[in-house]
Design an enzyme around this catalytic site. Structure first.
Site, PDB file in Angstrom:
ATOM      1  N   VAL A 195     -15.381  -5.144  -3.613  1.00 19.67           N
ATOM      2  CA  VAL A 195     -15.620  -5.222  -2.169  1.00 19.67           C
ATOM      3  C   VAL A 195     -16.596  -6.359  -1.879  1.00 19.67           C
ATOM      4  O   VAL A 195     -17.647  -6.462  -2.511  1.00 19.67           O
ATOM      5  CB  VAL A 195     -16.175  -3.892  -1.621  1.00 19.67           C
ATOM      6  CG1 VAL A 195     -16.374  -3.981  -0.107  1.00 19.67           C
ATOM      7  CG2 VAL A 195     -15.245  -2.740  -1.972  1.00 19.67           C
ATOM      8  N   ASP A 200     -12.404  13.006  -3.884  1.00 24.35           N
ATOM      9  CA  ASP A 200     -13.345  12.396  -4.832  1.00 24.35           C
ATOM     10  C   ASP A 200     -14.672  12.098  -4.129  1.00 24.35           C
ATOM     11  O   ASP A 200     -15.083  10.942  -4.021  1.00 24.35           O
ATOM     12  CB  ASP A 200     -12.740  11.110  -5.409  1.00 24.35           C
ATOM     13  CG  ASP A 200     -13.548  10.552  -6.570  1.00 24.35           C
ATOM     14  OD1 ASP A 200     -14.263  11.326  -7.229  1.00 24.35           O
ATOM     15  OD2 ASP A 200     -13.480   9.332  -6.816  1.00 24.35           O
ATOM     16  N   LYS A 202     -11.921  -5.135   0.809  1.00 23.09           N
ATOM     17  CA  LYS A 202     -11.666  -4.502  -0.476  1.00 23.09           C
ATOM     18  C   LYS A 202     -10.459  -5.180  -1.112  1.00 23.09           C
ATOM     19  O   LYS A 202      -9.351  -5.139  -0.565  1.00 23.09           O
ATOM     20  CB  LYS A 202     -11.401  -3.006  -0.277  1.00 23.09           C
ATOM     21  CG  LYS A 202     -11.250  -2.203  -1.562  1.00 23.09           C
ATOM     22  CD  LYS A 202     -11.112  -0.712  -1.230  1.00 23.09           C
ATOM     23  CE  LYS A 202     -10.988   0.128  -2.502  1.00 23.09           C
ATOM     24  NZ  LYS A 202     -10.883   1.571  -2.188  1.00 23.09           N
ATOM     25  N   ALA A 248     -15.651  -1.825  -8.698  1.00 25.32           N
ATOM     26  CA  ALA A 248     -15.144  -0.664  -9.420  1.00 25.32           C
ATOM     27  C   ALA A 248     -14.041  -1.098 -10.376  1.00 25.32           C
ATOM     28  O   ALA A 248     -13.679  -2.283 -10.439  1.00 25.32           O
ATOM     29  CB  ALA A 248     -14.631   0.381  -8.438  1.00 25.32           C
ATOM     30  N   SER A 249     -13.507  -0.141 -11.115  1.00 27.62           N
ATOM     31  CA  SER A 249     -12.474  -0.466 -12.090  1.00 27.62           C
ATOM     32  C   SER A 249     -11.177  -0.918 -11.430  1.00 27.62           C
ATOM     33  O   SER A 249     -10.391  -1.642 -12.036  1.00 27.62           O
ATOM     34  CB  SER A 249     -12.193   0.761 -12.965  1.00 27.62           C
ATOM     35  OG  SER A 249     -11.775   1.852 -12.164  1.00 27.62           O
ATOM     36  N   LEU A 250     -10.961  -0.535 -10.180  1.00 29.78           N
ATOM     37  CA  LEU A 250      -9.718  -0.836  -9.486  1.00 29.78           C
ATOM     38  C   LEU A 250      -9.839  -2.002  -8.516  1.00 29.78           C
ATOM     39  O   LEU A 250      -8.913  -2.798  -8.367  1.00 29.78           O
ATOM     40  CB  LEU A 250      -9.231   0.411  -8.737  1.00 29.78           C
ATOM     41  CG  LEU A 250      -7.936   0.295  -7.956  1.00 29.78           C
ATOM     42  CD1 LEU A 250      -6.772  -0.029  -8.890  1.00 29.78           C
ATOM     43  CD2 LEU A 250      -7.659   1.574  -7.185  1.00 29.78           C
TER      44      LEU A 250
END
Length: 551
Positions: A136, A285, A150, A131-133
């Site tokens: 994993v 979310d 993560k 993901a952008s952040l």
């Protein structure tokens, strides 16, 4: 706007966002980041018109902060055209992964190379998700347990903090320049973004969320989340149980494995209602990438963003949902007013408020899930309350965003029925009949007590009013609501008539002065008559222009 002008405009105040200097938010760092943002915006021709594809690509190039904004905008069809929302939905998909060497280096920076060898027996070079952040990876501990690790992308926290610092400065200046009741409070939006950033980039908070979610749902057989290895977690690394399941977005595989889609959708939604209305601790979310199905259980695998509701907010939100479910505009009005944190009772037009709610409920109340745009519905509620000087609590934002996201998640599973009605059924089923009857009796007793007290007070006031009336001491001070606009129009009409009378007087007076002999003349006309005619002409022209301009 040239680069230097833009930089000078934004950094004129030079305020720091983080007093502890945990992130590099110095003027120099923010200036460098702003130059990078501006060059990327120009590269994608944002100021000369941008296509949906270019808009998505620009947000990806700008970094994780803007990707998060794009993900939120993808659910806000009342803000962007549908074609843009559909393109931004692609931001929910995985980002380009970083190399295994980069991620392993990030782990070594956190644990140290020696301790890493003591903890991990093996780490899969191929990421499970990117993901952008964070990214994993599947791994195996020395103890033999298979885990998911993560790992936060290197430098992402500093870049996101700089982006939000720039947004804060822009929002503060925009709020000062643009005023009005319909203006979105940009400062509140940026502050919410900052709070979400602090929570989402601290994996120790996510570890707490996983443990609390597991505790609250321990008696629910069909809902679970990964187990946390607390001793291996830090701000930038989260180690949790590896979950091998079917993504809820993979509808065909779920059907192939024999799962009932309708049952999954109803259980997911009913539990989400429990999270909001009973626990006050809910996933903010719940998009399909965060939910798996394994061995008959629905598994939330990413709890980085969680929302919280106080008991008061839970009751208020439940009253709103109940009012929408029973299609009662009067109950919805009362629920919104009691839920509000601030309201101007003198400015509320209750009749118009009820009429607008009637229209809104008739438009949305019977819409099927496949056609219901909850984002637009909630946007209409917010617009209506803002125009009525009613301020809802900040917690409603995260609840609304979560429900909008959940609506998109369950749409392939629930083919018919109303999403509000389903949540309302949860409210009814969760109520104890005896407690409901007891509450109803208590409410009736309180209403009777208030009515009796009101009648006795009314009798006392009426007696006093009659005594004053017989003595000629009674005075009435009356205000006609909604009279401001007619009085304003009447005032304009009177002003025009007054000017017309003055013009006529000047013409007549000036004409009479012509016959009075005087030594001072202008173009053969006595000076007093000349200036009288001139004033009459100017005022006449003003009245004519004003009539033409205003209609």
């Amino acid at each position: 706007m040239p680069d230097n002008t833009l930089l000078k405009y934004i950094f004129k105040s030079g305020s720091e966002m983080d007093p502890e200097h945990k992130f590099d938010l110095s003027r120099k760092a923010r200036t460098k980041r702003l130059r990078e943002i501006y060059s990327l915006v120009r590269k994608h021709r944002f100021f000369s018109g941008i296509t949906p594809e270019e808009f998505r690509a620009m947000l990806e190039d700008l970094g994780p902060s803007f990707v998060k904004i794009g993900q939120t905008l993808s659910t806000r069809s009342e803000i962007l055209p549908k074609v843009y929302c559909e393109e931004l939905e692609k931001l929910q998909a995985e980002c380009d992964p970083l190399s295994y060497e980069q991620m392993r280096q990030a782990l070594e920076d956190e644990f140290g190379a020696e301790r890493m060898n003591e903890l991990f027996d093996a780490i899969d070079p191929e990421p499970l998700g990117s993901a952008s952040l964070a990214q994993v990876h599947k791994a195996r501990l020395v103890s033999g347990e298979v885990v998911a690790v993560k790992i936060q992308r290197p430098g992402v926290r500093v870049k996101m903090a700089q982006d939000i610092a720039i947004m804060r400065t822009l929002a503060r200046r925009a709020t000062r320049m643009v005023k009005g009741d319909q203006m979105l409070n940009l400062n509140d939006v940026v502050e919410e973004l900052w709070s979400t950033f602090l929570e989402e980039t601290d994996f120790l908070i996510e570890a707490d969320n996983l443990e609390e979610f597991a505790r609250l749902n321990k008696d629910v057989r069909f809902i679970t989340c990964p187990k946390v290895y607390r001793e291996l977690c830090s701000e930038s690394v989260l180690v949790m149980e590896y979950i091998e399941g079917i993504s809820i977005a993979n509808v065909s595989e779920l059907e192939k494995q024999g799962y009932e889609l309708q049952e999954i959708g109803e259980k997911l939604l009913d539990n989400y209602a429990t999270q909001i209305l009973d626990h006050g601790f809910f996933h903010a979310d719940p998009h399909p990438g965060n939910i798996l199905v394994r061995d008959g259980q629905i598994v939330y695998i990413d709890l980085g963003i969680m929302g919280r509701l106080s008991p008061r907010d839970r009751k208020g939100f439940g009253d709103i949902i109940h009012a929408v479910g029973v299609q009662s505009s009067s109950e919805l009005k009362d629920a919104l007013l009691s839920f509000a944190v601030q309201r101007d009772n003198s400015a509320i037009d209750h009749a118009r408020f009820l009429a607008d709610l009637d229209i809104m409920l008739s438009d949305y109340g019977s819409t099927e899930v496949a056609d219901l745009d909850i984002g637009l519905f909630l946007s209409d509620v917010f617009a209506l309350t803002r125009s009525s000087k009613v301020t809802l609590p900040a917690s409603i934002t995260s609840v609304s965003r979560g429900i909008v996201t959940m609506e998109g998640t369950i749409s392939p599973f629930i083919q018919s029925g109303n999403i509000i009605a389903i949540i309302n059924n949860h409210l009814k089923n969760a109520q104890d009949p005896l407690a409901t009857a007891r509450d109803a009796l208590e409410d009736a007793a309180l209403d009777m007590r208030r009515a009796a007290k009101g009648l006795s007070g009314a009798a006392a006031y009426s007696g006093e009013a009659l005594r004053m009336l017989t003595r000629g001491q009674l005075k009435v001070n009356m205000e006609v609501l909604g009279s401001e606009a007619p009085m304003t129009h009447l005032s304009k009409i009177i002003n025009r008539l007054s000017l017309a009378i003055i013009v006529a007087s000047l013409f007549i007076g000036s004409s009479l002065m012509v016959f009075v002999g005087t030594s001072v003349t202008i173009i053969g006309v006595p000076a007093l008559s000349f200036f009288g005619y001139l004033g009459a002409f100017v005022l006449s022209a003003f009245v004519v222009v004003d009539i033409i301009r205003r209609g």
